[in-house]
Design an enzyme around this catalytic site. Structure first.
Site, PDB file in Angstrom:
ATOM      1  CD  GLU A 110      14.624  59.556  45.967  1.00 41.31           C
ATOM      2  OE1 GLU A 110      15.366  60.544  45.162  1.00 41.31           O
ATOM      3  OE2 GLU A 110      13.437  59.506  45.595  1.00 41.31           O
ATOM      4  CE  LYS A 168      20.029  56.085  45.042  1.00 39.61           C
ATOM      5  NZ  LYS A 168      18.904  57.157  45.615  1.00 39.61           N
ATOM      6  NE  ARG A 199      25.911  60.909  37.874  1.00 37.03           N
ATOM      7  CZ  ARG A 199      24.807  60.853  38.903  1.00 37.03           C
ATOM      8  NH1 ARG A 199      24.316  61.690  39.581  1.00 37.03           N
ATOM      9  NH2 ARG A 199      24.675  59.447  39.154  1.00 37.03           N
TER      10      ARG A 199
HETATM   11  P1  ATP Z   1      20.648  57.997  41.591  1.00 34.94           P
HETATM   12  O1  ATP Z   1      20.328  58.312  40.299  1.00 34.94           O
HETATM   13  O2  ATP Z   1      21.543  56.720  41.573  1.00 34.94           O
HETATM   14  O3  ATP Z   1      19.337  57.783  42.376  1.00 34.94           O
HETATM   15  P2  ATP Z   1      20.877  60.321  43.160  1.00 34.94           P
HETATM   16  O4  ATP Z   1      21.961  61.229  42.883  1.00 34.94           O
HETATM   17  O5  ATP Z   1      19.575  60.379  42.679  1.00 34.94           O
HETATM   18  O6  ATP Z   1      21.525  58.845  42.309  1.00 34.94           O
HETATM   19  P3  ATP Z   1      20.808  59.860  45.892  1.00 34.94           P
HETATM   20  O7  ATP Z   1      20.240  59.016  46.574  1.00 34.94           O
HETATM   21  O8  ATP Z   1      19.917  61.338  45.720  1.00 34.94           O
HETATM   22  O9  ATP Z   1      20.886  59.621  44.429  1.00 34.94           O
HETATM   23  O10 ATP Z   1      22.325  60.490  46.173  1.00 34.94           O
HETATM   24  C1  ATP Z   1      22.770  60.919  47.424  1.00 34.94           C
HETATM   25  C2  ATP Z   1      24.252  61.519  47.184  1.00 34.94           C
HETATM   26  O11 ATP Z   1      25.141  60.503  46.421  1.00 34.94           O
HETATM   27  C3  ATP Z   1      23.913  62.709  46.652  1.00 34.94           C
HETATM   28  O12 ATP Z   1      24.612  63.870  47.069  1.00 34.94           O
HETATM   29  C4  ATP Z   1      24.494  62.517  45.258  1.00 34.94           C
HETATM   30  O13 ATP Z   1      24.912  63.606  44.648  1.00 34.94           O
HETATM   31  C5  ATP Z   1      25.719  61.650  45.230  1.00 34.94           C
HETATM   32  N1  ATP Z   1      25.665  60.819  44.369  1.00 34.94           N
HETATM   33  C6  ATP Z   1      24.854  59.750  43.646  1.00 34.94           C
HETATM   34  N2  ATP Z   1      25.457  59.367  42.429  1.00 34.94           N
HETATM   35  C7  ATP Z   1      26.891  59.812  42.310  1.00 34.94           C
HETATM   36  C8  ATP Z   1      27.700  59.650  41.539  1.00 34.94           C
HETATM   37  N3  ATP Z   1      27.630  58.847  40.485  1.00 34.94           N
HETATM   38  N4  ATP Z   1      28.952  60.278  41.778  1.00 34.94           N
HETATM   39  C9  ATP Z   1      29.049  61.126  42.911  1.00 34.94           C
HETATM   40  N5  ATP Z   1      28.112  61.241  43.751  1.00 34.94           N
HETATM   41  C10 ATP Z   1      27.004  60.801  43.610  1.00 34.94           C
HETATM   42 MG    MG Z   2      18.085  60.942  43.474  1.00 34.97          MG
END
Ligand code: ATP
Ligand code: MG
Length: 558
Positions: free
Chosen positions: A35, A271, A261
């Site tokens: 995102e 983020k 994760r």
């Molecule tokens: P954030 O909370 O940092 O926004 P998110 O999962 O909402 O994390 P996205 O931008 O939606 O962030 O994530 C893109 C991809 O990265 C998704 O497939 C998510 O599962 C993966 N991802 C995000 N954080 C992690 C993590 N800590 N470990 C492994 N994969 C991750």
């Molecule tokens: Mg997200």
């Protein structure tokens, strides 16, 4: 990328192998779906290395897809930074870059399909009421009074939503599934909501936006993704992922798999929380070298290979765990130990006058030395000395016990690549601090053992006559708590001593020409990288990437 970078076997490669063997798939198509609401962090690196790595190892494809369904939080700056970070890590997506918003028309069409089958309805409960009606893990939800509207009515109302005739929160489209489901995500989830916000790519075209659970599975199917990997918190949502695809006319059928994760000690992998640190000015932007964002790690001197190696070592499982910071640090240390040129920089300069410099056997002022002890291909450079040099203040003591392997009065050490010297006397300021040391060099001792002279150790130095004064930032953990994300207020566990600025370290002359991003091993100190922000030619600022294993603190205890 080297062959040893293949992803080690894990439960996902087992699934893929089985699918290929059983003919359930004849190729591998993955995607990385961030995102664009912030910069990528080390957790994303795990997902990138896995998704792009699978595509590489199975000769398949991996798409980069921006999950841009929330126009309020998203930004072109984030899109550019994410593209840059993925490329910097060494991966290539299947062109073109995709966006969930590319599919808004199709998503809208699939929402109509659900309505036409009596599987979606326009609800006019408020967001608070929807939450209240949803029930809890112990109690089933209650049905909205708007749940049983006719197909025609739902069509008309959804059209009204699209035309902007409902205020935000006044109406939404919900899938009609099961208000008593043990999985809360199946209790008639909202699939479209009203948002009067311009979208970075579709502008003002839409005032209704599809929700993640509805968008993600359909986007995967539109792109022909075979294996859709996400993190464990989406385990329950897999039911919704499958339900949506089971009830629309799309042919392609991706499957979702969940892994744990990455949680890394002393760092944030959210983020939203990272954004708060940036907004509050606690760090110097998303690429602050103390952050474990990909851009922060890059600015700190981490190499793409070291981050990929870290992701390879942590593996892919379903067990939640927290990885020690030292695991990440040892990856970059190993890489830089093998590849970074050596140089000398004195962090806390103390002047030493070589009283006999210029006398017989003590005239050599230039030394050609290798840039790396095991890599002749990294070339050579010339270091210089004169009557006055700087050594580190920590490398001199008036008195010390036998364990002290550095310079003390009356005993000898070798200058790195140079002479053996012996300290004769020192001068102090009014507070009793040593400000100058007098020493003499052993004649003809460069690169040679001299009878009756047994230096205790080797210390680094620079030539006072031509060294360059540089800023060095010593960086430490950004948090005092190993799990800042779990702290009630993570801002309260920010380490006040995470950055120590040394304004006038003394670096050997060649370091004056260092360019942004160049990394060196400062001998006996650690690995340092030239900061890329506000770079001025001839005035590099160095950030500590990682200490040598043998830290100065450990040495000082000797
Ligand atoms: P954030 O909370 O940092 O926004 P998110 O999962 O909402 O994390 P996205 O931008 O939606 O962030 O994530 C893109 C991809 O990265 C998704 O497939 C998510 O599962 C993966 N991802 C995000 N954080 C992690 C993590 N800590 N470990 C492994 N994969 C991750
Ligand atoms: Mg997200």
């Amino acid at each position: 990328m080297a062959e040893q970078e293949r992803i080690p076997r894990n439960f996902i490669t087992d699934i893929i192998d089985d699918d290929l063997k059983a003919g359930r798939a004849d190729h591998v198509a993955t995607r990385f779906p961030p995102e664009p609401n912030g910069y990528l962090h080390i957790g994303h690196a795990k997902s990138i290395c896995l998704n792009f790595g699978l595509a590489r190892d199975y000769h398949g494809t991996c798409n980069l897809r921006f999950d841009d369904t929330n126009p309020v939080k998203e930004d072109m700056e984030y899109i550019r930074s994410i593209e840059r970070d993925v490329q910097w890590l060494g991966f290539h997506w299947q062109e073109p870059v995709r966006h969930s918003s590319d599919y808004f028309d199709q998503l809208y069409g699939y929402a109509l399909e659900l309505i036409d089958q009596g599987l979606a309805y326009v609800d006019e409960l408020s967001p608070d009421q929807i939450r209240e009606y949803r029930g809890t893990l112990k109690e089933p939800g209650r049905c909205s009074p708007y749940r049983d509207r006719s197909v025609e009515e739902n069509r008309a109302l959804f059209e009204k939503m699209r035309q902007g005739e409902f205020a935000e929160g006044a109406a939404c489209l919900r899938a009609k599934i099961d208000m008593a489901s043990p999985f809360i995500c199946m209790r008639d989830p909202v699939i479209y909501r009203v948002r009067f916000a311009a979208h970075a790519l579709t502008g003002q075209k839409w005032c209704i936006y599809p929700m993640y659970d509805f968008t993600h599975c359909i986007s995967d199917a539109i792109e022909g993704i075979t294996h859709s990997i996400c993190t464990l918190e989406f385990q329950d949502n897999r039911r919704l992922y499958d339900w949506v695809l089971d009830h629309i006319s799309i042919k392609s059928r991706p499957h979702q798999y969940e892994m744990s994760r990455l949680n890394l000690e002393y760092s944030l992998t959210s983020k939203r929380k990272l954004n708060l640190l940036v907004e509050k000015g606690i760090v110097d932007g998303w690429d602050d070298p103390r952050l474990t964002t990909i851009s922060g790690l890059r600015r700190r001197g981490y190499t793409p290979a070291s981050i990929r190696e870290f992701c390879r070592r942590i593996g892919v499982t379903k067990q939640e765990n927290t990885v020690e910071m030292s695991a990440l640090e040892s990856c970059v240390r190993e890489d830089l130990n093998a590849n970074a040129p050596r140089a000398m920089c004195v962090l806390h300069p103390l002047k030493v006058v070589i009283d006999n410099f210029g006398a017989d056997g003590v005239t050599q002022s230039e030394f050609t030395v290798p840039n790396h002890p095991d890599k002749p291909e990294l070339g050579e450079r010339t270091i210089t000395m004169s009557k006055e040099i700087y050594i580190d203040a920590a490398d001199f003591r008036e008195e010390a016990n036998k364990q002290y392997k550095r310079l003390k009065l009356g005993s000898e050490v070798r200058l790195r690549h140079g002479y053996i010297i012996k300290a004769l006397s020192c001068e102090k300021d009014a507070e009793g601090r040593v400000i100058l040391v007098h020493a003499e060099a052993v004649p003809n001792s460069v690169g040679a053992n001299v009878e009756n002279h047994k230096p205790k150790g080797v210390i680094h130095y620079v030539n006072a006559a031509d060294c360059v004064r540089v800023q060095v930032n010593l960086l430490d953990k950004l948090f005092t708590d190993p799990n800042p994300g779990a702290a009630e207020d993570f801002l309260s566990v920010v380490n006040p001593d995470s950055k120590t600025v040394i304004l006038d370290a003394a670096a050997e002359k060649s370091l004056g020409e260092a360019q942004p991003g160049d990394t060196f091993q400062f001998e006996r100190e650690g690995y340092f990288c030239v900061d890329s922000k506000d770079f001025k030619a001839g005035q590099p600022v160095f950030n500590l990437t990682v200490a040598l294993r043998e830290t100065r603190k450990a040495q000082a205890q000797l």
